[in-house]
Design an enzyme around this catalytic site. Structure first.
Site, PDB file in Angstrom:
ATOM      1  N   GLU A   1       0.847  -1.185   0.000  1.00 45.96           N
ATOM      2  CA  GLU A   1       0.000   0.000   0.000  1.00 45.96           C
ATOM      3  C   GLU A   1       0.892   1.248   0.000  1.00 45.96           C
ATOM      4  O   GLU A   1       1.984   1.228   0.565  1.00 45.96           O
ATOM      5  CB  GLU A   1      -0.910   0.014   1.238  1.00 45.96           C
ATOM      6  CG  GLU A   1      -1.643  -1.282   1.518  1.00 45.96           C
ATOM      7  CD  GLU A   1      -2.628  -1.709   0.439  1.00 45.96           C
ATOM      8  OE1 GLU A   1      -2.974  -0.877  -0.425  1.00 45.96           O
ATOM      9  OE2 GLU A   1      -3.061  -2.879   0.450  1.00 45.96           O
ATOM     10  N   TYR A   2       0.405   2.317  -0.642  1.00 51.08           N
ATOM     11  CA  TYR A   2       1.221   3.536  -0.672  1.00 51.08           C
ATOM     12  C   TYR A   2       1.302   4.164   0.719  1.00 51.08           C
ATOM     13  O   TYR A   2       0.396   3.974   1.522  1.00 51.08           O
ATOM     14  CB  TYR A   2       0.675   4.539  -1.700  1.00 51.08           C
ATOM     15  CG  TYR A   2      -0.647   5.200  -1.309  1.00 51.08           C
ATOM     16  CD1 TYR A   2      -0.691   6.231  -0.363  1.00 51.08           C
ATOM     17  CD2 TYR A   2      -1.839   4.817  -1.897  1.00 51.08           C
ATOM     18  CE1 TYR A   2      -1.886   6.841  -0.006  1.00 51.08           C
ATOM     19  CE2 TYR A   2      -3.043   5.420  -1.556  1.00 51.08           C
ATOM     20  CZ  TYR A   2      -3.052   6.431  -0.610  1.00 51.08           C
ATOM     21  OH  TYR A   2      -4.241   7.028  -0.263  1.00 51.08           O
TER      22      TYR A   2
ATOM     23  N   GLU B   1      -6.196   5.579  -5.594  1.00 53.24           N
ATOM     24  CA  GLU B   1      -6.758   6.896  -5.923  1.00 53.24           C
ATOM     25  C   GLU B   1      -6.841   7.117  -7.434  1.00 53.24           C
ATOM     26  O   GLU B   1      -7.668   7.897  -7.915  1.00 53.24           O
ATOM     27  CB  GLU B   1      -5.942   8.011  -5.261  1.00 53.24           C
ATOM     28  CG  GLU B   1      -4.599   8.326  -5.898  1.00 53.24           C
ATOM     29  CD  GLU B   1      -3.481   7.384  -5.479  1.00 53.24           C
ATOM     30  OE1 GLU B   1      -2.319   7.663  -5.805  1.00 53.24           O
ATOM     31  OE2 GLU B   1      -3.777   6.360  -4.820  1.00 53.24           O
TER      32      GLU B   1
ATOM     33  N   SER C   1      -1.134  10.352  -2.141  1.00 49.82           N
ATOM     34  CA  SER C   1      -2.158  10.092  -3.160  1.00 49.82           C
ATOM     35  C   SER C   1      -2.629  11.392  -3.806  1.00 49.82           C
ATOM     36  O   SER C   1      -2.948  11.420  -5.003  1.00 49.82           O
ATOM     37  CB  SER C   1      -3.340   9.338  -2.572  1.00 49.82           C
ATOM     38  OG  SER C   1      -3.990  10.095  -1.579  1.00 49.82           O
ATOM     39  N   ARG C   2      -2.694  12.487  -3.029  1.00 46.39           N
ATOM     40  CA  ARG C   2      -3.056  13.777  -3.621  1.00 46.39           C
ATOM     41  C   ARG C   2      -1.965  14.270  -4.568  1.00 46.39           C
ATOM     42  O   ARG C   2      -2.242  14.778  -5.650  1.00 46.39           O
ATOM     43  CB  ARG C   2      -3.317  14.813  -2.519  1.00 46.39           C
ATOM     44  CG  ARG C   2      -4.756  14.901  -2.061  1.00 46.39           C
ATOM     45  CD  ARG C   2      -5.170  13.750  -1.205  1.00 46.39           C
ATOM     46  NE  ARG C   2      -4.539  13.785   0.104  1.00 46.39           N
ATOM     47  CZ  ARG C   2      -4.616  12.810   1.009  1.00 46.39           C
ATOM     48  NH1 ARG C   2      -5.296  11.697   0.734  1.00 46.39           N
ATOM     49  NH2 ARG C   2      -4.014  12.901   2.180  1.00 46.39           N
TER      50      ARG C   2
ATOM     51  N   GLU D   1       0.512   0.107  -4.555  1.00 45.98           N
ATOM     52  CA  GLU D   1      -0.914   0.369  -4.772  1.00 45.98           C
ATOM     53  C   GLU D   1      -1.186   1.858  -4.876  1.00 45.98           C
ATOM     54  O   GLU D   1      -0.643   2.660  -4.109  1.00 45.98           O
ATOM     55  CB  GLU D   1      -1.701  -0.234  -3.601  1.00 45.98           C
ATOM     56  CG  GLU D   1      -3.114   0.303  -3.439  1.00 45.98           C
ATOM     57  CD  GLU D   1      -3.203   1.464  -2.479  1.00 45.98           C
ATOM     58  OE1 GLU D   1      -3.799   2.475  -2.881  1.00 45.98           O
ATOM     59  OE2 GLU D   1      -2.687   1.381  -1.352  1.00 45.98           O
TER      60      GLU D   1
END
Length: 310
Positions: A111-112, A141, A185-186, A138
């Protein structure tokens, strides 16, 4: 990367009902993400047909979860049955787990963020290539309906300026990393929409007694267009995104209701299985790696910039 995402609509293996082999999987960490991963692995999805859930690893003594047995980290690393590790633990532990499983000859889905430093991520990717193993970070998003909407909205348009504000409750930096990493993710959205970015400035405001944090980052596109990214976290703040993109041809203010995000972790698993089966080209893999490392490099530069101001 867009070609990779488009292929989710018609995976090349979707008509295969009896795969010749299954990859044994262990899930490390059974929090929110780990629990979703276990659910997807146990359900009869096309990509899950290529995977065999062996067990899970947790620091807590749980015995079993939904009938899935707990196994020790040592057994997961040494077992010939286990060929794949899903790393779903706290961000601060990702690097160590990835290194251990790659050195044990296992494929890794994490996962990130993959790590909390750019150099560590680069080293781990080198290790994966040396071992001939898949290392997949991953990014659900990019599989969201909101991102698909934004991608269509910005394509072919000339950006003038933009901003992205994310609000949420507080996170422990010791466990989840500096805000530029925990919120990567942003940053990945902005890079995926507007290309590689450069850092202009970054500030971090904190009131630890109130559990308040605000990170303000000024970025610039290759065409020198300004983008502002803000992460604001405090007790009582609702999890939300506020965006504003101004183009020569018009503006996009905030996100309309574009539908429910369904099975985004499963879609990410689909991508991972395609990688295990060798169905991604070297060009596609290189482009994805370049984007991920660029985002991690930016996150580290933001962290350095903020701490240099203290």
């Amino acid at each position: 990367m867009q070609r990779c995402l488009d292929r989710l609509q018609t995976p090349r293996w979707s008509l295969v009902f009896q795969p010749e082999r299954k990859f044994g999987v262990v899930v490390v960490g059974v929090g929110r993400a780990g629990s979703v991963r276990i659910r997807d692995l146990r359900n009869p999805h096309p990509s899950s047909a290529f995977l065999n859930l062996i067990g899970f690893v947790s620091r807590r003594e749980l015995g079993s979860v939904e009938g899935v047995p707990q196994i020790s980290l040592e057994d997961a690393l040494s077992s010939q049955e286990v060929e794949v590790a899903y790393i779903c633990s706290e961000n601060s532990s990702h690097e160590d787990y990835i290194r251990q499983f790659l050195n044990a000859g296992k494929h890794v889905l994490v996962e990130y963020p993959m790590t909390l430093s750019w150099a560590a991520a680069r080293d781990l990717w080198d290790l994966a290539e040396q071992k001939g193993r898949v290392l997949h970070e991953e990014h659900v998003e990019l599989l969201m309906e909101e991102f698909a909407f934004l991608k269509k909205e910005v394509v072919g348009k000339d950006l003038l300026k933009g901003s992205l504000l994310f609000t949420a409750g507080p996170l422990e930096q010791e466990r989840f990393g500096f805000p530029a990493f925990s919120g990567i993710s942003r940053l990945t959205w902005l890079v995926s929409l507007f290309g590689e970015l450069s850092l202009v400035s970054a500030t971090l405001e904190q009131r630890k007694e109130d559990q308040y944090m605000k990170m303000t980052v000024c970025l610039e596109t290759e065409n020198k267009r300004p983008l502002t990214w803000i992460e604001e976290k405090a007790p009582g703040l609702k999890r939300n995104r506020h965006l504003s993109f101004h183009f020569k041809s018009g503006s996009l203010e905030n996100m309309p209701n574009v539908g429910v995000n369904k099975n985004i972790f499963l879609k990410d698993q689909n991508i991972f299985v395609q990688k295990l089966l060798g169905q991604f080209s070297e060009k596609e893999l290189a482009a994805e790696k370049k984007r991920i490392l660029h985002c991690l490099w930016l996150a580290e530069e933001i962290q350095k910039h903020c701490y240099s101001k203290e």
